[in-house]
Design a protein around this motif. Structure first.
Motif, PDB file in Angstrom:
ATOM      1  N   ILE A 213       0.523  -0.247 -44.703  1.00 39.25           N
ATOM      2  CA  ILE A 213      -0.641  -0.650 -43.915  1.00 39.25           C
ATOM      3  C   ILE A 213      -0.862   0.296 -42.742  1.00 39.25           C
ATOM      4  O   ILE A 213      -1.975   0.773 -42.502  1.00 39.25           O
ATOM      5  N   THR A 214       0.190   0.578 -42.002  1.00 36.72           N
ATOM      6  CA  THR A 214       0.042   1.352 -40.773  1.00 36.72           C
ATOM      7  C   THR A 214      -0.145   2.843 -41.032  1.00 36.72           C
ATOM      8  O   THR A 214      -0.498   3.595 -40.113  1.00 36.72           O
ATOM      9  N   ALA A 215       0.047   3.291 -42.274  1.00 37.79           N
ATOM     10  CA  ALA A 215      -0.181   4.694 -42.606  1.00 37.79           C
ATOM     11  C   ALA A 215      -1.664   5.018 -42.758  1.00 37.79           C
ATOM     12  O   ALA A 215      -2.051   6.190 -42.734  1.00 37.79           O
ATOM     13  N   ARG A 216      -2.510   3.991 -42.908  1.00 36.85           N
ATOM     14  CA  ARG A 216      -3.939   4.196 -43.104  1.00 36.85           C
ATOM     15  C   ARG A 216      -4.670   4.243 -41.775  1.00 36.85           C
ATOM     16  O   ARG A 216      -4.292   3.570 -40.810  1.00 36.85           O
ATOM     17  N   GLN A 217      -5.732   5.017 -41.727  1.00 36.93           N
ATOM     18  CA  GLN A 217      -6.538   5.112 -40.526  1.00 36.93           C
ATOM     19  C   GLN A 217      -7.506   3.934 -40.458  1.00 36.93           C
ATOM     20  O   GLN A 217      -7.723   3.220 -41.420  1.00 36.93           O
ATOM     21  N   GLU A 218      -8.088   3.750 -39.285  1.00 40.66           N
ATOM     22  CA  GLU A 218      -9.100   2.717 -39.055  1.00 40.66           C
ATOM     23  C   GLU A 218      -8.576   1.316 -39.356  1.00 40.66           C
ATOM     24  O   GLU A 218      -9.289   0.466 -39.897  1.00 40.66           O
ATOM     25  N   VAL A 219      -7.309   1.084 -39.013  1.00 37.90           N
ATOM     26  CA  VAL A 219      -6.709  -0.241 -39.122  1.00 37.90           C
ATOM     27  C   VAL A 219      -6.383  -0.722 -37.711  1.00 37.90           C
ATOM     28  O   VAL A 219      -5.701  -0.025 -36.958  1.00 37.90           O
ATOM     29  N   TRP A 220      -6.873  -1.876 -37.356  1.00 33.41           N
ATOM     30  CA  TRP A 220      -6.648  -2.436 -36.026  1.00 33.41           C
ATOM     31  C   TRP A 220      -5.555  -3.488 -36.126  1.00 33.41           C
ATOM     32  O   TRP A 220      -5.717  -4.501 -36.798  1.00 33.41           O
ATOM     33  N   LEU A 221      -4.453  -3.265 -35.446  1.00 33.33           N
ATOM     34  CA  LEU A 221      -3.324  -4.201 -35.433  1.00 33.33           C
ATOM     35  C   LEU A 221      -3.509  -5.139 -34.243  1.00 33.33           C
ATOM     36  O   LEU A 221      -3.018  -4.876 -33.147  1.00 33.33           O
ATOM     37  N   ALA A 222      -4.222  -6.226 -34.480  1.00 32.68           N
ATOM     38  CA  ALA A 222      -4.704  -7.065 -33.391  1.00 32.68           C
ATOM     39  C   ALA A 222      -4.041  -8.426 -33.388  1.00 32.68           C
ATOM     40  O   ALA A 222      -3.576  -8.923 -34.419  1.00 32.68           O
ATOM     41  N   THR A 223      -4.029  -9.060 -32.215  1.00 31.99           N
ATOM     42  CA  THR A 223      -3.609 -10.452 -32.096  1.00 31.99           C
ATOM     43  C   THR A 223      -4.799 -11.367 -32.351  1.00 31.99           C
ATOM     44  O   THR A 223      -5.956 -10.916 -32.409  1.00 31.99           O
ATOM     45  N   GLY A 224      -4.541 -12.648 -32.473  1.00 32.41           N
ATOM     46  CA  GLY A 224      -5.613 -13.596 -32.713  1.00 32.41           C
ATOM     47  C   GLY A 224      -6.670 -13.576 -31.621  1.00 32.41           C
ATOM     48  O   GLY A 224      -7.878 -13.564 -31.906  1.00 32.41           O
ATOM     49  N   SER A 225      -6.241 -13.569 -30.362  1.00 35.07           N
ATOM     50  CA  SER A 225      -7.205 -13.590 -29.264  1.00 35.07           C
ATOM     51  C   SER A 225      -8.021 -12.309 -29.207  1.00 35.07           C
ATOM     52  O   SER A 225      -9.216 -12.343 -28.858  1.00 35.07           O
ATOM     53  N   GLU A 226      -7.417 -11.188 -29.546  1.00 35.93           N
ATOM     54  CA  GLU A 226      -8.165  -9.930 -29.555  1.00 35.93           C
ATOM     55  C   GLU A 226      -9.271  -9.962 -30.611  1.00 35.93           C
ATOM     56  O   GLU A 226     -10.387  -9.480 -30.375  1.00 35.93           O
ATOM     57  N   ILE A 227      -8.959 -10.525 -31.768  1.00 33.60           N
ATOM     58  CA  ILE A 227      -9.975 -10.650 -32.815  1.00 33.60           C
ATOM     59  C   ILE A 227     -11.085 -11.595 -32.369  1.00 33.60           C
ATOM     60  O   ILE A 227     -12.286 -11.311 -32.531  1.00 33.60           O
ATOM     61  N   ALA A 228     -10.704 -12.719 -31.782  1.00 30.19           N
ATOM     62  CA  ALA A 228     -11.695 -13.692 -31.311  1.00 30.19           C
ATOM     63  C   ALA A 228     -12.605 -13.079 -30.246  1.00 30.19           C
ATOM     64  O   ALA A 228     -13.834 -13.254 -30.279  1.00 30.19           O
ATOM     65  N   ASP A 229     -12.025 -12.345 -29.306  1.00 34.11           N
ATOM     66  CA  ASP A 229     -12.818 -11.720 -28.246  1.00 34.11           C
ATOM     67  C   ASP A 229     -13.783 -10.691 -28.827  1.00 34.11           C
ATOM     68  O   ASP A 229     -14.946 -10.606 -28.407  1.00 34.11           O
ATOM     69  N   TRP A 230     -13.329  -9.905 -29.785  1.00 29.62           N
ATOM     70  CA  TRP A 230     -14.195  -8.905 -30.410  1.00 29.62           C
ATOM     71  C   TRP A 230     -15.363  -9.585 -31.113  1.00 29.62           C
ATOM     72  O   TRP A 230     -16.510  -9.163 -30.996  1.00 29.62           O
ATOM     73  N   TYR A 231     -15.074 -10.640 -31.839  1.00 25.31           N
ATOM     74  CA  TYR A 231     -16.113 -11.347 -32.578  1.00 25.31           C
ATOM     75  C   TYR A 231     -17.168 -11.910 -31.629  1.00 25.31           C
ATOM     76  O   TYR A 231     -18.374 -11.740 -31.843  1.00 25.31           O
ATOM     77  N   VAL A 232     -16.716 -12.580 -30.583  1.00 26.13           N
ATOM     78  CA  VAL A 232     -17.658 -13.190 -29.642  1.00 26.13           C
ATOM     79  C   VAL A 232     -18.508 -12.123 -28.980  1.00 26.13           C
ATOM     80  O   VAL A 232     -19.746 -12.256 -28.845  1.00 26.13           O
ATOM     81  N   GLN A 233     -17.889 -11.040 -28.556  1.00 25.94           N
ATOM     82  CA  GLN A 233     -18.621  -9.965 -27.864  1.00 25.94           C
ATOM     83  C   GLN A 233     -19.693  -9.363 -28.766  1.00 25.94           C
ATOM     84  O   GLN A 233     -20.845  -9.185 -28.349  1.00 25.94           O
ATOM     85  N   HIS A 234     -19.345  -9.055 -30.000  1.00 25.31           N
ATOM     86  CA  HIS A 234     -20.281  -8.366 -30.879  1.00 25.31           C
ATOM     87  C   HIS A 234     -21.309  -9.321 -31.480  1.00 25.31           C
ATOM     88  O   HIS A 234     -22.437  -8.931 -31.769  1.00 25.31           O
ATOM     89  N   ARG A 235     -20.935 -10.573 -31.653  1.00 29.46           N
ATOM     90  CA  ARG A 235     -21.912 -11.540 -32.159  1.00 29.46           C
ATOM     91  C   ARG A 235     -22.968 -11.827 -31.114  1.00 29.46           C
ATOM     92  O   ARG A 235     -24.158 -11.926 -31.418  1.00 29.46           O
ATOM     93  N   GLN A 236     -22.573 -11.939 -29.872  1.00 28.70           N
ATOM     94  CA  GLN A 236     -23.527 -12.190 -28.791  1.00 28.70           C
ATOM     95  C   GLN A 236     -24.391 -10.975 -28.511  1.00 28.70           C
ATOM     96  O   GLN A 236     -25.519 -11.101 -28.009  1.00 28.70           O
ATOM     97  N   ALA A 237     -23.864  -9.769 -28.869  1.00 28.61           N
ATOM     98  CA  ALA A 237     -24.623  -8.547 -28.597  1.00 28.61           C
ATOM     99  C   ALA A 237     -25.749  -8.344 -29.602  1.00 28.61           C
ATOM    100  O   ALA A 237     -26.622  -7.515 -29.411  1.00 28.61           O
TER     101      ALA A 237
END
Length: 238
Positions: A213-237
């Motif tokens: 998994i980590t050998a591939r590019q464009e992979v975000w190793l995120a926590t649950g809250s980081e994913i939630a924050d990204w979703y809320v930010q981009h959905r509201q945008a």
């Protein structure tokens, strides 16, 4: 009479398995989002200390895995939720933003009570590969992808897979989602229990899956809250 076999089988997870899992995940730069029972907080403070040092996130996970959320009155359920969140907050210094119920159990009011207590996302619903908003009486709630498929309990206990079988499943799941990600983002959850994945014969194969998994590019190793924050930010945008 004491159930020595079952107790000690699971006790392996907190005595040995969690430390091996932390070591392997740290090697690949992956932080855990740990579903945490309140009883674990009381009995295993060293695990919390180690997780905090590694930057892990803590989700509420009920009092223990034997107490399902399905038979309490509303006040009893509210008390369970707030007690678990308060216990974790006091021990870690951070109030959990996410929740995974024991056995993914819920009543019809669980999401409302979680939102009332300040929880922002829940991982009980295994029906999507992307976050989505859920209806609650007050406030807001997100469903974040969890997995009953990419789950070591299902793999080892229900399907009788070997460590390498499970690692192959992880790689296949990742490769499929990675291809989908060229069009739109996908969330891959790997659900682990230290008393199962933490044995050497399984951990070696799991280590190789994380390397894939980590050998591939464009992979975000995120926590649950980081994913939630990204979703809320981009959905509201939008």
């Amino acid at each position: 009479m004491p159930g020595v076999l079952n107790y000690s089988w699971r006790d392996y997870g907190v005595r040995v398995g969690i430390w091996r899992l932390m070591e392997v995940m740290e090697r690949h730069g992956i932080r855990g989002t740990a579903a945490l029972n309140a009883d674990v907080v009381r009995h295993y403070p060293r695990i919390l200390e180690a997780g905090k040092a590694l930057g892990w996130e803590w989700m509420g996970h009920g009092t223990n895995n034997s107490t399902m959320i399905n038979a309490q009155s509303e006040e009893e359920e509210r008390h369970l939720v707030t007690t678990v969140l308060d216990t974790i907050t006091e021990a870690t210094g951070t109030r959990p933003r996410g929740w995974l119920s024991p056995g993914l159990s819920e009543t019809h009011r669980t999401l409302d009570l979680l939102a009332e207590a300040g929880v922002g996302y829940v991982a009980n619903w295994v029906n999507d590969e992307q976050p989505y908003p859920m209806h609650v009486r007050n406030g807001s709630m997100l469903s974040l992808p969890y997995s009953a498929e990419i789950n070591d309990y299902a793999a080892f206990i229900e399907r009788g897979q070997t460590g390498e079988d499970f690692a192959r499943t992880i790689r296949d799941q990742f490769d499929g989602l990675y291809e989908d990600g060229a069009v739109t983002g996908r969330v891959m959850a790997i659900a682990l229990h230290p008393f199962l994945i933490g044995h050497p014969h399984r951990m070696r194969a799991f280590d190789s899956a994380l390397a894939h998994i980590t050998a591939r590019q464009e992979v975000w190793l995120a926590t649950g809250s980081e994913i939630a924050d990204w979703y809320v930010q981009h959905r509201q945008a939008r």
